[in-house]
Design an enzyme around this catalytic site. Structure first.
Site, PDB file in Angstrom:
ATOM      1  N   ASP A 137       0.851  -1.196   0.000  1.00 35.13           N
ATOM      2  CA  ASP A 137       0.000   0.000   0.000  1.00 35.13           C
ATOM      3  C   ASP A 137       0.881   1.238   0.000  1.00 35.13           C
ATOM      4  OD1 ASP A 137      -2.378  -1.383   0.077  1.00 35.13           O
ATOM      5  OD2 ASP A 137      -2.799  -0.984   2.189  1.00 35.13           O
ATOM      6  N   ARG A 187      -0.875  -0.752  -8.817  1.00 33.35           N
ATOM      7  CA  ARG A 187      -2.224  -0.261  -8.506  1.00 33.35           C
ATOM      8  C   ARG A 187      -2.237   1.265  -8.627  1.00 33.35           C
ATOM      9  NH1 ARG A 187      -3.682  -0.954  -2.480  1.00 33.35           N
ATOM     10  NH2 ARG A 187      -3.839  -3.151  -3.026  1.00 33.35           N
TER      11      ARG A 187
HETATM   12  C1  LIG Z   1      -8.469  -1.285  -4.088  1.00 30.75           C
HETATM   13  C2  LIG Z   1      -8.102   0.037  -3.548  1.00 30.75           C
HETATM   14  C3  LIG Z   1      -6.871   0.203  -2.920  1.00 30.75           C
HETATM   15  C4  LIG Z   1      -6.487   1.439  -2.446  1.00 30.75           C
HETATM   16  N1  LIG Z   1      -5.233   1.604  -1.918  1.00 30.75           N
HETATM   17  C5  LIG Z   1      -4.832   2.847  -1.554  1.00 30.75           C
HETATM   18  C6  LIG Z   1      -3.495   3.092  -1.123  1.00 30.75           C
HETATM   19  O1  LIG Z   1      -2.646   2.190  -1.041  1.00 30.75           O
HETATM   20  N2  LIG Z   1      -3.162   4.359  -0.784  1.00 30.75           N
HETATM   21  C7  LIG Z   1      -4.062   5.402  -0.856  1.00 30.75           C
HETATM   22  O2  LIG Z   1      -3.694   6.566  -0.572  1.00 30.75           O
HETATM   23  N3  LIG Z   1      -5.325   5.192  -1.255  1.00 30.75           N
HETATM   24  C8  LIG Z   1      -5.734   3.947  -1.591  1.00 30.75           C
HETATM   25  N4  LIG Z   1      -7.025   3.758  -2.018  1.00 30.75           N
HETATM   26  C9  LIG Z   1      -8.038   4.835  -1.826  1.00 30.75           C
HETATM   27  C10 LIG Z   1      -8.078   5.762  -3.008  1.00 30.75           C
HETATM   28  O3  LIG Z   1      -6.887   6.516  -3.058  1.00 30.75           O
HETATM   29  C11 LIG Z   1      -9.275   6.723  -2.917  1.00 30.75           C
HETATM   30  O4  LIG Z   1      -9.154   7.456  -1.745  1.00 30.75           O
HETATM   31  C12 LIG Z   1     -10.618   6.037  -2.950  1.00 30.75           C
HETATM   32  O5  LIG Z   1     -10.614   4.920  -3.783  1.00 30.75           O
HETATM   33  C13 LIG Z   1     -11.691   6.998  -3.474  1.00 30.75           C
HETATM   34  O6  LIG Z   1     -11.393   7.405  -4.783  1.00 30.75           O
HETATM   35  P1  LIG Z   1     -12.253   6.971  -6.072  1.00 30.75           P
HETATM   36  O7  LIG Z   1     -11.287   6.748  -7.185  1.00 30.75           O
HETATM   37  O8  LIG Z   1     -13.111   5.843  -5.767  1.00 30.75           O
HETATM   38  O9  LIG Z   1     -13.083   8.234  -6.477  1.00 30.75           O
HETATM   39  P2  LIG Z   1     -13.788   9.482  -5.714  1.00 30.75           P
HETATM   40  O10 LIG Z   1     -13.226  10.704  -6.373  1.00 30.75           O
HETATM   41  O11 LIG Z   1     -13.720   9.374  -4.220  1.00 30.75           O
HETATM   42  O12 LIG Z   1     -15.266   9.255  -6.152  1.00 30.75           O
HETATM   43  C14 LIG Z   1     -15.636   9.399  -7.516  1.00 30.75           C
HETATM   44  C15 LIG Z   1     -17.000   8.803  -7.741  1.00 30.75           C
HETATM   45  O13 LIG Z   1     -16.971   7.399  -7.444  1.00 30.75           O
HETATM   46  C16 LIG Z   1     -18.226   7.005  -6.898  1.00 30.75           C
HETATM   47  N5  LIG Z   1     -18.025   6.590  -5.496  1.00 30.75           N
HETATM   48  C17 LIG Z   1     -16.938   6.799  -4.731  1.00 30.75           C
HETATM   49  N6  LIG Z   1     -17.105   6.276  -3.500  1.00 30.75           N
HETATM   50  C18 LIG Z   1     -18.341   5.737  -3.485  1.00 30.75           C
HETATM   51  C19 LIG Z   1     -19.124   5.062  -2.500  1.00 30.75           C
HETATM   52  N7  LIG Z   1     -18.666   4.866  -1.246  1.00 30.75           N
HETATM   53  N8  LIG Z   1     -20.350   4.639  -2.851  1.00 30.75           N
HETATM   54  C20 LIG Z   1     -20.839   4.856  -4.094  1.00 30.75           C
HETATM   55  N9  LIG Z   1     -20.158   5.499  -5.063  1.00 30.75           N
HETATM   56  C21 LIG Z   1     -18.922   5.938  -4.766  1.00 30.75           C
HETATM   57  C22 LIG Z   1     -19.101   8.255  -6.915  1.00 30.75           C
HETATM   58  O14 LIG Z   1     -19.780   8.281  -8.132  1.00 30.75           O
HETATM   59  C23 LIG Z   1     -18.087   9.376  -6.851  1.00 30.75           C
HETATM   60  O15 LIG Z   1     -18.557  10.602  -7.354  1.00 30.75           O
HETATM   61  C24 LIG Z   1      -7.398   2.541  -2.547  1.00 30.75           C
HETATM   62  C25 LIG Z   1      -8.623   2.377  -3.183  1.00 30.75           C
HETATM   63  C26 LIG Z   1      -8.977   1.160  -3.700  1.00 30.75           C
HETATM   64  C27 LIG Z   1     -10.285   1.047  -4.405  1.00 30.75           C
END
Ligand SMILES: Cc1cc2nc3c(=O)[nH]c(=O)nc-3n(C[C@H](O)[C@H](O)[C@H](O)COP(=O)(O)OP(=O)(O)OC[C@H]3O[C@@H](n4cnc5c(N)ncnc54)[C@H](O)[C@@H]3O)c2cc1C
Length: 311
Positions: A137, A187
């Site tokens: 991560d 990732r």
């Molecule tokens: C598998 C995985 C591993 C990760 N590992 C890390 C890591 O190692 N380090 C790190 O800093 N971050 C990590 N993250 C978190 C990531 O950086 C984001 O903070 C998180 O995924 C939210 O970003 P997003 O791309 O989903 O979009 P966002 O900009 O948060 O959301 C965009 C759109 O996605 C949809 N959406 C988002 N969340 C939801 C919800 N809860 N319910 C319904 N719709 C939703 C909505 O339509 C929203 O408008 C990880 C995320 C994932 C999925």
């Protein structure tokens, strides 16, 4: 970024707020929506349910910023045991593990990086024996260089080790170029920490544009991109870029968090895509829950109700 994101992340650092939230039972809906439980049994059961739906998993034993060497060692041992149990339950190779280097000693004074590298090697060896893999991560920007340095060392013996890059950092497009080589599992996420303007885009649109630039680099490259997002736009763009760069299904994968857009996870899998769900578990769910809440302030009212009803 949401107006509430930074206040929630700041509030989450308050000790009083932490004790209030930590008193919630783990069975509280706001917690189980994101974390299947505190025990290994609970995460194995969740992984088996995901496998039944055609979904892969990456398991995260919650815990970060380990402050003492014994705790770092205990965390590494818990990962080794988790991998053994995953293999025994027949859940590998579909399930792998995600590891935060800070949980295995990276920030310990003195020999933190060395300690984390040694523990990470032990976990990678256990993963290989279990027919599984490890992804490191990515945490806040002060650890990026150290984490990528440890990744480089680990990949000499365990080239299958996955990396994570965060599109909100200015440096990430260049890091994507450096990591888009054959066999390199990367990732790509947007990034979950509260980062200063000097190193990270602050505007949601700028983060999204960076995400797309990074996607292009990774999908055009020779590595194995792991597209970690719930964003419908990013998922659509990935589909069309995969076509443009001649990427067959299975030469990249989508990743989403446990409990977030589960129907979309199943829809993509049913369409033939590889989908992996990030499943966090363990007693240290507080920091993780706060980051999810900061991303989704719509859940705030549900959260406040849970806090005061203590059900
Ligand atoms: C598998 C995985 C591993 C990760 N590992 C890390 C890591 O190692 N380090 C790190 O800093 N971050 C990590 N993250 C978190 C990531 O950086 C984001 O903070 C998180 O995924 C939210 O970003 P997003 O791309 O989903 O979009 P966002 O900009 O948060 O959301 C965009 C759109 O996605 C949809 N959406 C988002 N969340 C939801 C919800 N809860 N319910 C319904 N719709 C939703 C909505 O339509 C929203 O408008 C990880 C995320 C994932 C999925």
């Amino acid at each position: 970024m949401s107006l509430l994101r930074q206040p929630i992340l700041l509030l989450s650092r308050s000790d009083r707020f932490k004790s209030l939230v930590s008193a919630l039972p783990v069975t509280s809906g706001i917690i189980t929506g994101y974390v299947p439980g505190e025990s290994t049994d609970s995460v194995l059961a969740a992984t088996a349910r995901l496998a039944d739906d055609g979904l892969k998993a990456t398991l995260d034993l919650l815990g970060e910023d380990t402050q003492d060497a014994d705790q770092a060692e205990a965390t590494a041992a818990a990962y080794v045991e988790l991998l053994r149990r995953l293999a025994a339950a027949g859940l590998t190779p579909g399930a792998e593990v995600s590891v935060k280097l800070s949980a295995i000693g990276q920030t310990l004074p003195g020999h933190g990086e060395k300690t984390a590298l040694e523990h990470a090697r032990t976990i990678c060896r256990a993963a290989r024996n279990a027919g599984s893999t490890v992804t490191l991560d990515m945490e806040d920007h002060t650890t990026t260089d150290s984490t990528l340095g440890i990744l480089r060392e680990l990949r000499k013996d365990f080239p299958e080790t996955g990396a994570v890059l965060q599109a909100y950092l200015h440096r990430t497009e260049s890091d994507c170029r450096a990591l888009a080589y054959e066999g390199s599992r990367v990732r790509l996420c947007k990034g979950a920490y509260h980062e200063p303007e000097s190193v990270a885009f602050q505007d949601r649109l700028e983060v999204d544009k960076s995400y797309v630039r990074c996607l292009k680099v990774l999908l055009a490259g020779q590595g194995y991109p792991m597209i970690a997002t719930h964003d419908p736009r990013m998922i659509r763009i990935t589909g069309s870029l995969a076509g443009r760069y001649g990427r067959a299904q299975g030469s990249y994968e989508y990743q989403m968090l446990y409990g977030v857009r589960p129907e979309e996870q199943k829809r993509l899998a049913a369409a033939g895509e590889t989908v992996r769900v990030y499943v966090p578990y363990g007693q240290e769910w507080y920091g993780y829950l706060m980051r999810r809440l900061a991303e989704r302030p719509q859940n705030l009212s549900f959260f406040v109700t849970s806090l005061f009803s203590k059900k």
